[in-house]
Scaffold this motif. Structure first.
Motif, PDB file in Angstrom:
ATOM      1  N   GLN A 133     -43.337  11.847   5.734  1.00 12.11           N
ATOM      2  CA  GLN A 133     -42.363  11.671   4.643  1.00 12.11           C
ATOM      3  C   GLN A 133     -41.864  10.446   4.530  1.00 12.11           C
ATOM      4  N   VAL A 134     -41.425   9.967   5.684  1.00 16.43           N
ATOM      5  CA  VAL A 134     -40.538   8.698   5.707  1.00 16.43           C
ATOM      6  C   VAL A 134     -41.763   7.624   5.561  1.00 16.43           C
ATOM      7  N   VAL A 135     -42.998   7.762   5.969  1.00 19.68           N
ATOM      8  CA  VAL A 135     -43.792   6.843   5.735  1.00 19.68           C
ATOM      9  C   VAL A 135     -44.371   6.528   4.240  1.00 19.68           C
ATOM     10  N   GLU A 136     -44.420   7.842   3.736  1.00 17.77           N
ATOM     11  CA  GLU A 136     -44.718   8.145   2.202  1.00 17.77           C
ATOM     12  C   GLU A 136     -43.588   7.268   1.401  1.00 17.77           C
ATOM     13  N   ARG A 137     -42.393   7.421   1.812  1.00 15.11           N
ATOM     14  CA  ARG A 137     -41.260   6.766   1.108  1.00 15.11           C
ATOM     15  C   ARG A 137     -41.147   5.196   1.276  1.00 15.11           C
ATOM     16  N   ILE A 138     -41.569   4.782   2.421  1.00 18.13           N
ATOM     17  CA  ILE A 138     -41.585   3.268   2.435  1.00 18.13           C
ATOM     18  C   ILE A 138     -42.931   2.735   1.754  1.00 18.13           C
ATOM     19  N   MET A 139     -44.020   3.311   1.550  1.00 19.67           N
ATOM     20  CA  MET A 139     -45.285   2.813   1.304  1.00 19.67           C
ATOM     21  C   MET A 139     -44.815   2.914  -0.468  1.00 19.67           C
ATOM     22  N   SER A 140     -44.027   3.919  -0.853  1.00 24.04           N
ATOM     23  CA  SER A 140     -43.727   3.935  -2.227  1.00 24.04           C
ATOM     24  C   SER A 140     -43.024   2.705  -2.809  1.00 24.04           C
ATOM     25  N   GLU A 141     -41.862   2.386  -1.867  1.00 21.11           N
ATOM     26  CA  GLU A 141     -40.963   1.464  -1.965  1.00 21.11           C
ATOM     27  C   GLU A 141     -42.067   0.010  -1.926  1.00 21.11           C
ATOM     28  N   ALA A 142     -42.787  -0.198  -1.078  1.00 18.97           N
ATOM     29  CA  ALA A 142     -43.450  -1.428  -0.857  1.00 18.97           C
ATOM     30  C   ALA A 142     -44.536  -1.383  -2.140  1.00 18.97           C
ATOM     31  N   GLY A 143     -45.021  -0.333  -2.709  1.00 19.52           N
ATOM     32  CA  GLY A 143     -45.779  -0.401  -3.981  1.00 19.52           C
ATOM     33  C   GLY A 143     -44.953  -0.975  -5.112  1.00 19.52           C
ATOM     34  N   LYS A 144     -43.708  -0.698  -4.967  1.00 16.52           N
ATOM     35  CA  LYS A 144     -43.002  -1.136  -6.368  1.00 16.52           C
ATOM     36  C   LYS A 144     -42.506  -2.572  -6.109  1.00 16.52           C
ATOM     37  N   VAL A 145     -42.252  -3.203  -4.770  1.00 13.74           N
ATOM     38  CA  VAL A 145     -42.037  -4.554  -4.674  1.00 13.74           C
ATOM     39  C   VAL A 145     -42.973  -5.429  -4.718  1.00 13.74           C
ATOM     40  N   PHE A 146     -44.294  -5.141  -4.065  1.00 10.45           N
ATOM     41  CA  PHE A 146     -45.343  -6.164  -3.902  1.00 10.45           C
ATOM     42  C   PHE A 146     -46.593  -5.871  -5.238  1.00 10.45           C
ATOM     43  N   SER A 147     -46.254  -4.882  -5.989  1.00 10.80           N
ATOM     44  CA  SER A 147     -47.103  -4.805  -7.300  1.00 10.80           C
ATOM     45  C   SER A 147     -46.524  -5.647  -8.250  1.00 10.80           C
ATOM     46  N   SER A 148     -45.030  -5.757  -8.222  1.00 11.18           N
ATOM     47  CA  SER A 148     -44.279  -6.502  -9.097  1.00 11.18           C
ATOM     48  C   SER A 148     -44.604  -8.208  -8.750  1.00 11.18           C
ATOM     49  N   LYS A 149     -44.935  -8.504  -7.568  1.00 13.38           N
ATOM     50  CA  LYS A 149     -45.227  -9.956  -6.957  1.00 13.38           C
ATOM     51  C   LYS A 149     -46.719 -10.360  -6.972  1.00 13.38           C
ATOM     52  N   SER A 150     -47.640  -9.058  -7.549  1.00  8.84           N
ATOM     53  CA  SER A 150     -49.029  -9.650  -7.619  1.00  8.84           C
ATOM     54  C   SER A 150     -49.300 -10.234  -8.855  1.00  8.84           C
TER      55      SER A 150
ATOM     56  N   VAL B 253     -42.472   4.460  15.513  1.00 11.44           N
ATOM     57  CA  VAL B 253     -43.597   5.090  14.861  1.00 11.44           C
ATOM     58  C   VAL B 253     -43.935   4.870  13.519  1.00 11.44           C
ATOM     59  N   VAL B 254     -42.824   4.746  12.834  1.00 13.89           N
ATOM     60  CA  VAL B 254     -42.956   4.503  11.256  1.00 13.89           C
ATOM     61  C   VAL B 254     -43.442   3.205  11.049  1.00 13.89           C
ATOM     62  N   SER B 255     -42.885   2.303  11.761  1.00 12.62           N
ATOM     63  CA  SER B 255     -43.529   0.826  11.850  1.00 12.62           C
ATOM     64  C   SER B 255     -44.738   0.764  12.234  1.00 12.62           C
ATOM     65  N   GLN B 256     -45.222   1.359  13.133  1.00  8.01           N
ATOM     66  CA  GLN B 256     -46.824   1.522  13.640  1.00  8.01           C
ATOM     67  C   GLN B 256     -47.461   1.982  12.568  1.00  8.01           C
ATOM     68  N   ARG B 257     -47.219   3.098  11.900  1.00  8.77           N
ATOM     69  CA  ARG B 257     -48.000   3.686  10.706  1.00  8.77           C
ATOM     70  C   ARG B 257     -47.989   2.804   9.603  1.00  8.77           C
ATOM     71  N   ILE B 258     -46.983   2.337   9.508  1.00 10.93           N
ATOM     72  CA  ILE B 258     -47.049   1.329   8.140  1.00 10.93           C
ATOM     73  C   ILE B 258     -47.789   0.065   8.515  1.00 10.93           C
TER      74      ILE B 258
END
Length: 232
Positions: free
Chosen positions: A215-232, A22-27
Motif C-alpha cells: 500500500q505504501v509503494v502504491e501510494r508513492i507510485m501514485s505520487e510519482a505518476g502525478k509529478v513525472f507525468s506533468s514533466k513529460s 524495503v519501500v525504496s528497494q521496491r520503488i
C-alpha cells in the motif's frame, strides 16, 4: 516517465522502522532506477571506527576516517540493496547489527562527518534515476529532488517491526529495550544541529502505521505518476 531530466530523484526519508528501506528497494526495482541506502555509509563508518578503535566522540578522527573510507557497493540487480564492502570485505550483514546502528546514529550528529560523506552520497545521482533512502535526503543531500517522501509510524509499531525483523535473522532481542533504543536514536536524529530528521517543506508525508508495504509503494507510485507525468 521519460521526458524528465536524465537523472530524476525520489527521496524517501524517515526514522528507523518506518519501512523506508524495503519501500525504496521496491520503488527502485519498479522504475529500474539506482538505489542509495545512505544510512549504510554511516553504519560502515561506525564499523570502521570500531575496528580502528576510534572513539565515537572524536569528530575530527571520525571525519578523517570518513574521507579515506575504503567502502564499495556491488549492485547485484536493479532495485536491490547492494553488497557493501569495507576494505574489500563483505560487511552487508555486519552493519545491520543494532550496536552498529546505534553507533551510526551517534556519529551522524557531527557536522564534519556529514560533510565528509556528502559527496559520496551525491555521486549516486546517475541516469536513469535514483531512489535515495535516508533521513536528510530531501532536505540536505538532494534538495532538488522532484519528489520527496517522508514516512512516519508510531514508536511502538516501529519497534515491533524491528523486533520481528531481528528475530527472523536469529538475533536475541528484547522488545522493551528496542523501544528505548529507538526513542534515544529518534531524539539524537531530530535534535542534532546539522541535518536533523524532519520532512522537507514540500515532502509528501505518509503514516505507515496501518499500511502494508504494498500500500505504501502504491501510494508513492501514485505520487510519482502525478509529478513525472506533468514533466513529460
Amino acid at each position: 516517465m521519460s521526458g524528465v531530466q536524465s537523472s530524476p530523484i525520489i527521496t524517501i526519508d524517515g526514522a528507523s522502522g518506518t519501512g523506508k528501506g524495503v519501500v525504496s528497494q521496491r520503488i527502485a526495482k519498479i522504475l529500474g532506477w539506482g538505489l542509495l541506502d545512505s544510512g549504510a555509509l554511516y553504519r560502515v563508518l561506525a564499523l570502521a571506527a570500531q575496528q580502528s578503535q576510534i572513539p565515537l566522540e572524536s569528530e575530527f578522527l571520525l571525519s578523517e576516517l570518513a574521507l579515506q573510507l575504503n567502502v564499495g557497493f556491488v549492485t547485484t540487480e536493479i532495485g536491490a540493496f547492494p553488497l557493501i564492502l569495507l576494505n574489500n570485505q563483505d560487511v552487508t550483514d555486519t552493519i545491520r547489527a543494532e550496536i552498529i546502528g546505534n553507533a551510526a546514529s551517534k556519529i551522524a550528529v557531527f557536522p564534519a562527518v556529514r560533510r565528509a560523506l556528502l559527496d559520496r552520497q551525491r555521486a549516486f545521482k546517475q541516469p536513469p534515476g535514483l531512489i535515495a533512502d535516508g533521513r536528510d535526503m530531501g532536505t540536505i543531500v538532494f534538495p532538488e529532488a522532484e519528489l520527496k517522501i517522508f514516512l512516519t509510524a508510531s514508536p511502538e509499531e516501529r519497534a515491533r517491526r524491528r523486533y520481528k525483523q531481528l528475530k527472523e535473522k536469529g538475533n536475541d532481542v528484547n522488545l522493551s529495550a528496542l523501544v528505548a533504543e529507538l526513542a534515544l536514536r529518534d531524539q539524537r536524529d531530530r535534535t542534532r544541529a546539522v541535518a536533523p530528521l524532519k520532512p522537507a517543506d514540500n515532502a509528501v508525508c505518509i503514516d505507515t502505521d496501518h499500511l502494508t508495504i504494498d500500500q505504501v509503494v502504491e501510494r508513492i507510485m501514485s505520487e510519482a505518476g502525478k509529478v513525472f507525468s506533468s514533466k513529460s
